[in-house]
Structures are given as C-alpha cells and as structure tokens.
Design an enzyme around this catalytic site. Sequence first.
Site, PDB file in Angstrom:
ATOM      1  N   THR A  12       0.824  -1.216   0.000  1.00  0.00           N
ATOM      2  CA  THR A  12       0.000   0.000   0.000  1.00  0.00           C
ATOM      3  C   THR A  12       0.849   1.253   0.000  1.00  0.00           C
ATOM      4  O   THR A  12       0.534   2.237  -0.672  1.00  0.00           O
ATOM      5  CB  THR A  12      -0.943   0.010   1.217  1.00  0.00           C
ATOM      6  OG1 THR A  12      -1.854  -1.085   1.124  1.00  0.00           O
ATOM      7  CG2 THR A  12      -1.735   1.307   1.284  1.00  0.00           C
ATOM      8  N   SER A  54       1.102  -7.160  -1.059  1.00  0.00           N
ATOM      9  CA  SER A  54       1.598  -8.232  -0.194  1.00  0.00           C
ATOM     10  C   SER A  54       0.661  -9.429  -0.133  1.00  0.00           C
ATOM     11  O   SER A  54       1.051 -10.503   0.340  1.00  0.00           O
ATOM     12  CB  SER A  54       1.885  -7.714   1.218  1.00  0.00           C
ATOM     13  OG  SER A  54       0.706  -7.443   1.929  1.00  0.00           O
ATOM     14  N   THR A  85       0.945  -4.397   4.221  1.00  0.00           N
ATOM     15  CA  THR A  85       0.585  -4.760   5.597  1.00  0.00           C
ATOM     16  C   THR A  85      -0.056  -6.140   5.729  1.00  0.00           C
ATOM     17  O   THR A  85       0.026  -6.760   6.782  1.00  0.00           O
ATOM     18  CB  THR A  85      -0.380  -3.715   6.194  1.00  0.00           C
ATOM     19  OG1 THR A  85      -1.554  -3.638   5.381  1.00  0.00           O
ATOM     20  CG2 THR A  85       0.285  -2.346   6.270  1.00  0.00           C
ATOM     21  N   ASP A  86      -0.697  -6.634   4.665  1.00  0.00           N
ATOM     22  CA  ASP A  86      -1.508  -7.845   4.805  1.00  0.00           C
ATOM     23  C   ASP A  86      -0.702  -9.077   5.199  1.00  0.00           C
ATOM     24  O   ASP A  86      -1.187  -9.931   5.946  1.00  0.00           O
ATOM     25  CB  ASP A  86      -2.287  -8.121   3.519  1.00  0.00           C
ATOM     26  CG  ASP A  86      -3.413  -7.125   3.308  1.00  0.00           C
ATOM     27  OD1 ASP A  86      -3.718  -6.376   4.252  1.00  0.00           O
ATOM     28  OD2 ASP A  86      -3.996  -7.090   2.204  1.00  0.00           O
TER      29      ASP A  86
END
Length: 328
Positions: A12, A54, A85-86
């Site tokens: 992101t 990710s 972040t995932d």
Amino acid sequence: MKKLLLLTTGGTIASVEGENGLSPAVKADELLSYVSELDNDYTMETKSLMNLDSTNMQPEDWVKMANAVKEDYDEYDGFVITHGTDTMAYTSAALSYMLQHARKPIVITGSQIPITFKKTDAKKNITDAIRFACEGVGGVYVVFDGRVIQGTRAIKLRTKSYDAFESINYPYIAFINEDGIEYNKKIKEEQHKFTVDTSLCTDVLLLRLHPGLKPEMFDALKGLYKGIVIESYGSGGIPFEERNILEKINELVESGVVVVITTQCLEEGEDMSIYEVGRRVNQDLIIRSRNMNTEAIVPKLMWALGHSPDLHEVKRIMETPVADDVVL
C-alpha cells in the site's frame, strides 16, 4: 555517519490508483523523496526488490529479501524494508528465522494509506523506521504507528486504522515519538555470528477448526502436505466425540505428517495439559506452539521442514526459541 539501505517490495505504501483499484507502482527513489530529511546523521541508498501487493507475497519472496540483506550486510549499518501490511507479519517472522543473530537493525514498515495521498500514515512510518534503523539495535523488527515490535510477535489486527499492528504475548520493544525513542524492553547485545539460512519447505497447511468439520477431510491431506498447523479452540483441545478429529490427527502424525497445535485465541497461548481434550493428543509427536502467534508458526514450520523431514528433529527446531518466538 550511519549508512542505511532501503529495500522496497511494493505494498500500500507504494500504491497508486489504477483502473482496478490500488496497486504498487511507486519506485524506491520516488518513495524516499516523500520523506523529509531527519536530524539523524545518516545516508540512505535504495534498491527495488519487487513491486507486489503483499497479498501476492510468497515464501520465495522472503528468500529474495533475506538474500538481499545478506548481499549488502557488510556495506550498511541498517536496513529498512517497505512492505504491504496484509502479510507483513509472516514476512517479519520468516526473516527473523532466516536472518539470525543480526547485529544490525532490519526494520520492516508500510502503511495503511499510500504515500502519494495527502492524508497518509506512510511518511510517519517510514520516518520512524529510519530513526530506529539508526539506533544500531540488532534484529528484525516491525515499526508501525510509533511502535517497535519484535519480528516474531507482530500481527495485523485492524484493516483500516493507523494502529494496525499489535505485539502478541510479548512487550513492545520501544515507542517512537517526536522527542525520541523510548525503550520498553532492554535489548541484549548479540554475541553470536550473523547467519543466513533460507532453507524452506512450503508444503505447509494452516487449518482452523470449527464445529461440524468432517474428520474425513484429514485423509486427503496425508500425501499433500508435510506439515499442518491446526488452530484449535481455547487452550488447545481437539474434539474426539461425535466427529472424531483427534483420531484423524493422530493418524496424520503416524503417517509422517508434522502437526503443530495452536489456539484461535490471540493472547496467552495454548496449554494442552489442562483439559482432557488436550491431554488426549499424542504430545510426544504433536508439536506444541506455546504462546507463538500463527503468523510466526507458519514460516517457522516451513523453515524447520526445510532443514529436516524427520518429525523429531522438526519438533526440536520448532520448540527451540528463535528471536523470542517462544516464551515457555
């Protein structure tokens, strides 16, 4: 003067709007151009490793990151890795196992909102990551929303809020604010030689138990996976009445499949010694996760299986603490 290397992988933080929604497109040099110079005495160079959401991150990409750090380890005083972040928590744990005894900071960060947006957490997070990378504290860490988390203890708890990550069953390492870095836990100076070991076996399944799960499903897993992580209930119990899951799990282990039992509860970990549903499990062969989080268990099992297919050796590796992933 500290010499740092920024390794970018997408996420992101590097995303822009496209026809089908947000996707990574911002290059490493451009990403750094959004960040104001800090008072810290440092220089920073950049390298783009990949440009992935990710969600598309794979274990093979963890290896690329580990090898990138290995390749330039002697040239830099610290590393900052930007990441989506995932799956950041999986990556930070995987790098903790593959990059052991680092005497230099390997700091992973990202953002909930792209750095190109007017309102974003990206600038703060990457700035905080750079500040912590200048500290010279060895190890793998996640820096997010002003908090420093041990690489094996991070989980993403929130999908939108800036404070997306929490440290599970372990104290935060430090807090970063405008006045400086406030350490919450004393960091031991690394005494061992830095080692890089990227051996992985990705034949691992994560399975979450739920009432009504068919025991017969486990028969199909015997030849498909070498290791299975089972998120059980509460303290780690396995059902043995009506739908007898316990029998099938024991059959899996006896067939040579490595099984790790953890809990669906985020905090305080499993303890299969309390209830009958836990004590009935073959604890000589089943691997207990103690208070590790799932995002650390999965890559560690891949890493352990990459070293040996032998169940007892994998059990030994899994139950040996690495980067504070197990607190007995």
